[in-house]
Design an enzyme around this catalytic site. Sequence first.
Site, PDB file in Angstrom:
ATOM      1  N   VAL A 186     -11.944  -6.418   0.834  1.00 24.90           N
ATOM      2  CA  VAL A 186     -11.558  -5.236   0.298  1.00 24.90           C
ATOM      3  C   VAL A 186     -11.125  -4.366   1.911  1.00 24.90           C
ATOM      4  O   VAL A 186     -11.817  -4.735   2.655  1.00 24.90           O
ATOM      5  CB  VAL A 186     -12.993  -4.221  -0.241  1.00 24.90           C
ATOM      6  CG1 VAL A 186     -12.520  -3.012  -0.577  1.00 24.90           C
ATOM      7  CG2 VAL A 186     -12.933  -4.955  -1.672  1.00 24.90           C
ATOM      8  N   GLY A 187      -9.989  -4.020   1.868  1.00 27.98           N
ATOM      9  CA  GLY A 187      -9.646  -3.318   3.281  1.00 27.98           C
ATOM     10  C   GLY A 187      -9.520  -1.886   3.240  1.00 27.98           C
ATOM     11  O   GLY A 187     -10.440  -1.327   2.736  1.00 27.98           O
ATOM     12  N   GLY A 204      -6.058  -3.862   6.632  1.00 22.09           N
ATOM     13  CA  GLY A 204      -7.488  -2.962   7.081  1.00 22.09           C
ATOM     14  C   GLY A 204      -7.955  -3.002   8.568  1.00 22.09           C
ATOM     15  O   GLY A 204      -8.976  -1.923   8.257  1.00 22.09           O
ATOM     16  N   THR A 260       0.771  -0.977  -0.235  1.00 23.56           N
ATOM     17  CA  THR A 260       0.198  -0.580   0.004  1.00 23.56           C
ATOM     18  C   THR A 260       0.935   1.365  -0.033  1.00 23.56           C
ATOM     19  O   THR A 260       2.151   1.150   0.634  1.00 23.56           O
ATOM     20  CB  THR A 260      -1.054   0.078   1.323  1.00 23.56           C
ATOM     21  OG1 THR A 260      -1.879  -1.072   0.815  1.00 23.56           O
ATOM     22  CG2 THR A 260      -1.695   1.362   1.201  1.00 23.56           C
ATOM     23  N   GLY A 286      -1.519  -0.779   6.608  1.00 24.63           N
ATOM     24  CA  GLY A 286      -1.616  -2.244   7.065  1.00 24.63           C
ATOM     25  C   GLY A 286      -2.752  -2.586   7.679  1.00 24.63           C
ATOM     26  O   GLY A 286      -3.543  -2.776   6.545  1.00 24.63           O
TER      27      GLY A 286
HETATM   28  C1  SD4 Z   1      -5.717  -3.590   2.875  1.00 21.32           C
HETATM   29  N1  SD4 Z   1      -4.255  -1.534   3.886  1.00 21.32           N
HETATM   30  O1  SD4 Z   1      -5.639  -4.437   1.962  1.00 21.32           O
HETATM   31  C2  SD4 Z   1      -3.569  -2.585   3.259  1.00 21.32           C
HETATM   32  C3  SD4 Z   1      -2.810  -3.528   2.883  1.00 21.32           C
HETATM   33  C4  SD4 Z   1      -1.814  -2.287   4.124  1.00 21.32           C
HETATM   34  O2  SD4 Z   1       0.388  -2.445   3.273  1.00 21.32           O
HETATM   35  O3  SD4 Z   1      -1.488  -1.694   4.498  1.00 21.32           O
HETATM   36  N2  SD4 Z   1      -0.080  -2.553   3.493  1.00 21.32           N
HETATM   37  O4  SD4 Z   1      -5.560  -3.869   4.376  1.00 21.32           O
END
Ligand code: SD4
Length: 344
Positions: free
Chosen positions: A232-233, A257, A203, A255
Amino acid sequence: MTPSRRSFLRLSALALPLTSVQKLFAKSVVRKPIVISTWDSGQISNAAAWPVLEKGGRALDAVEQAAIAMENEVNCCVGLGGNPDRDGFVTLDACIMDEKANCGSVAFLERIKHPISVARKLMETTPHVFLAGVGAQQFAVANGFKLEPAKLSPDAEKSYKEWLKKAEYKPVINIEHQQSKGQKGHGPFAPARLEDGSFNHDTMGTLALDNNGDLSGMCTTSGMGFKMRGRVGDSPIIGAGLFVDNEIGAATSSGQGEEVIRVCGTHLVVEFMRSGLSPEEACKKAIERIVKPNPERAKTFQVGFLAINKQGEVGAYSVQKGFNYTVTEKGGKGVVINAKSYFS
Ligand code: SD4
């Protein structure tokens, strides 16, 4: 006597409350233009955003360029180069928000290289803010975006084959300090660069304050690797993965989600800034909100918040150590800063 010193004395003489005087003077020391991005791979996104800001361009254009740069990285976990879901398909989520609270999001979007530009198109040409799945893809194609082949990047193909060996649905949480102890390749939360040059986060969030003093932000991701199809995050959700309030500030997240969605994380960070907290304090309070209900469980995942206020002050905070971010301002060189964390 310099004009600013003269006006300071004049204001003091009016016996305005100190905070009002401070507020008036803070405006003259706004740190702008400035762009910040999650992770050290933010150097790539900031380098793409900076030329726009340097020329006095709009923050919105800068953050879109930041996203495009990351989505172009073939072996990066942002964009079509990212890890697929557990059925072998790469599905992308992205959102963008400007200084007038205009926003656009796409989720579960397949075979389109620049989800961020689809999100912007949606924001600028329709009355809607969120499109998902087949509908988002249809909208993209109808607006001239090319349908790319459904093909995995070399890195993603390798990781997927590896994952298929066990095909266990146990999303392992990427915690950077653990990863440096031996995990290699794309983690499920795999964009910080590993020693071998690949990325280990999926991300990228970017926030910019332009010369005009306006804020915009974006968040783009391929989401959790080997996720359930359709998962979906936080990243495309306004108020979770990204929030911008041009009076106060902006925030983005990276992180796990699910944890960010639970507390409407970036909206919370901006509201904490509204109440007077600095960007770092605001991120810290939002992280505490996530950890508090279940500190034991919080040991197993990573969430990092990154924020900027209207003065161009920046800050971050994460659950686990290892979260970092890149700041680019005058001079155009990206500086990587390690965030403080709840657990050390
Ligand atoms: C998610 N927040 O799909 C995203 C993943 C992410 O570094 O941030 N990865 O949950």
